[in-house]
Design an enzyme around this catalytic site. Structure first.
Site, PDB file in Angstrom:
ATOM      1  N   ASP A 219     -97.517  20.037  95.361  1.00  4.67           N
ATOM      2  CA  ASP A 219     -97.293  19.573  94.053  1.00  4.67           C
ATOM      3  C   ASP A 219     -98.582  19.717  93.040  1.00  4.67           C
ATOM      4  O   ASP A 219     -99.558  19.895  93.435  1.00  4.67           O
ATOM      5  CB  ASP A 219     -96.945  18.406  93.746  1.00  4.67           C
ATOM      6  CG  ASP A 219     -97.865  17.219  94.061  1.00  4.67           C
ATOM      7  OD1 ASP A 219     -98.558  17.542  95.341  1.00  4.67           O
ATOM      8  OD2 ASP A 219     -97.988  16.304  93.528  1.00  4.67           O
TER       9      ASP A 219
ATOM     10  N   GLU B  48     -98.690  14.306  95.658  1.00  2.00           N
ATOM     11  CA  GLU B  48    -100.091  13.798  95.697  1.00  2.00           C
ATOM     12  C   GLU B  48    -100.286  13.523  94.271  1.00  2.00           C
ATOM     13  O   GLU B  48    -101.232  12.420  94.121  1.00  2.00           O
ATOM     14  CB  GLU B  48    -101.010  14.942  96.102  1.00  2.00           C
ATOM     15  CG  GLU B  48    -102.669  14.418  96.298  1.00  2.00           C
ATOM     16  CD  GLU B  48    -103.530  14.738  95.093  1.00  2.00           C
ATOM     17  OE1 GLU B  48    -104.489  14.102  95.140  1.00  2.00           O
ATOM     18  OE2 GLU B  48    -103.141  15.144  94.038  1.00  2.00           O
TER      19      GLU B  48
END
EC number: 3.5.1.16
Length: 381
Positions: free
Chosen positions: A81, A143
Site C-alpha cells: 500500500d 502498513e
C-alpha cells in the site's frame, strides 16, 4: 538463463501503475488485490509457491511466495500500500513511472512497491534451484494505516526464517532498531458560564493546564530514564500536537482537548507508557472525577530492536559491508520480529516517502541488486 518475467523497469512500471492507497478515510481506501495478483503471477513464473490470504473483514490481502524447503532461510518483506497523494502538489502522474534526471518518479517508488521489482530482478540473475535454505517473499497490506497485514501474517503463518529484511527506504543503511509511536487525545469537560463570575463554572482550560504540567514532568522522566545511546535522538520524545478549547471570550470554557504523541525508544513498552501516564495524572483524575477522558488516537506501534543475542547480524553486516544504525520512524519490524530477527534495509531515502513527486534516485539501483544477490548467496546456498 531465459528470463521468464519482464525487465526491471517494466516490472517497476507495472507496480506503480496500480493504485493501492491505504487510508482511514473509507472514500480514499483501496483494495490491493490487483497488485497482489500481479506479484503472484510474477513469482509463480519463477516457480515460487504462492499463498494469498484475505485479512479478515477487509478487502485487503497478504501474499507469501516461497521457494525451497527446510528450516531458516531469508524472508524479504514489503508492503503493497501507499499513502494518499495531493494532486495539486504532484507535477507528475503518481501512477506512471517517470524517468527524469536519473530519478524514477511515482507513488510507491521508494515507499515501497518498487522494492518488489528489485527482488524479482535479483532472483532472475541467480540460479535459485541450487539453494539449500528457503527464500520467502512477503507482500503485506495496510502498513500505512494499522499494520493489520503484518499483524495478521504473524498470527496465521508458521514459518521461521533465519532473519527478515524489510525493504523500506533506508538509503541502503542497515537499520537494526527504531522507535515506536503512540498517540493520545485528552478531553477535559468543565461547566460553562458567564466569565463575569468564574465561580459559577469549571474552566476546562485551567484543568488542562494542570494536565500539561504533569505530562511535561513525564517528558523529563522519560528522557532521563529511557536513554538509548544508539539513536541520534537518544530518548523518547513527547510532542503536544494540538490543543483546542473555548468558543467565546466572555464564556467559561467547558471543553478543552489536547492531542499528543510519544515515540518510545526500545526498552520502553507501550504498556509502561500507559501506566506512567495514568500514574502521573492520578491526582488530577481524583480531584476532578468524570471530567478527564484519555484515549488512544490510532493503532500504536511498539519500538523495535534486533535481538542482541542473535549473532547472525555480524554475518549480515559482513555480507552487505554495512554497519547497523537506527531510525526514528516506524516499520512492521515489531510484528514480523515475532517470527524472526528483523532488519530494515532498502533503496531510496526516507525523505522522499509521503512527499509529492516521490522518487527513487537511480544511483541506488545497482548496489541494491548486488546486496540482495549477496544475501541470498551467502545465507541460502
Amino acid at each position: 538463463m531465459i528470463r521468464k518475467i519482464p525487465s526491471f523497469i517494466k516490472i517497476y512500471e507495472s507496480l506503480i501503475k496500480i493504485p493501492t492507497i491505504s487510508s482511514l478515510n473509507n472514500k480514499l481506501d483501496q483494495s490491493n488485490k490487483v497488485l497482489i495478483d500481479l506479484l503472484s503471477n510474477y513469482f509463480s513464473e519463477l516457480n515460487f509457491l504462492i499463498n494469498i490470504k484475505n485479512i479478515p473483514n477487509t478487502n485487503k490481502f497478504n501474499m507469501l511466495a516461497s521457494f525451497g524447503d527446510g528450516k531458516g532461510g531469508i524472508l524479504f518483506s514489503g508492503h503493497t500500500d501507499t499513502v494518499d497523494f495531493d494532486e495539486h502538489l504532484w507535477t507528475k502522474d503518481p501512477f506512471k513511472l517517470t524517468e527524469k534526471n536519473n530519478k524514477l518518479y511515482g507513488l510507491g517508488t521508494v515507499d515501497m512497491k518498487g522494492f518488489f521489482a528489485f527482488i524479482l530482478d535479483a532472483l532472475c540473475s541467480i540460479n535459485i534451484k541450487s539453494i539449500k535454505k528457503p527464500i520467502y517473499i512477503l507482500a503485506t497490506a495496510n502498513e500505512e494505516t494499522d499494520m493489520s497485514g503484518a499483524r495478521y501474517f504473524i498470527q496465521s503463518s508458521s514459518i521461521k526464517p533465519d532473519f527478515i529484511i524489510i525493504g523500506e527506504p533506508t538509503s541502503l543503511k542497515l537499520v537494526k532498531a527504531h522507535k515506536g509511536h503512540v498517540s493520545y487525545s485528552i478531553d477535559v469537560v468543565g461547566n460553562t458560564g458567564h466569565s463575569s463570575n468564574p465561580a459559577n463554572g469549571i474552566n476546562s482550560i485551567e484543568i488542562m493546564h494542570l494536565v500539561i504540567k504533569k505530562l511535561l514532568k513525564l517528558k523529563i522522566y522519560l528522557r532521563e530514564k529511557y536513554f538509548h545511546k544508539d539513536f541520534s535522538i537518544g530518548y523518547p520524545t513527547m510532542n503536544f500536537s494540538s490543543i483546542n478549547g473555548g468558543n467565546a471570550i466572555n464564556r467559561i470554557c467547558a471543553l478543552c482537548n489536547l492531542k499528543f504523541e510519544i515515540r518510545p525508544t526500545p526498552g520502553l513498552t507501550l504498556t509502561q507508557i500507559e501506566i506512567l501516564i495514568q500514574e502521573m495524572l492520578q491526582a488530577i483524575f481524583k480531584k476532578w472525577p468524570n471530567r478527564i477522558f484519555l484515549k488512544n488516537l490510532f493503532f500504536s506501534v511498539p519500538p523495535y530492536e534486533f535481538p542482541k543475542e542473535k549473532k547472525i547480524i555480524k554475518k549480515i553486516e559482513n555480507s552487505c559491508q554495512l554497519k547497523p544504525t537506527t531510525a526514528n520512524y516506524c516499520t512492521e519490524a515489531p510484528f514480523l520480529g515475532k517470527i524472526g530477527p528483523t532488519l530494515i534495509l532498502g533503496p531510496g531515502s526516507i525523505q522522499q516517502a509521503h512527499n509529492a513527486d516521490e522518487y527513487l534516485d537511480c544511483s541506488f539501483i545497482k548496489p541494491t541488486k548486488k546486496i540482495i544477490r549477496k544475501l541470498i548467496k551467502n545465507f541460502c546456498y
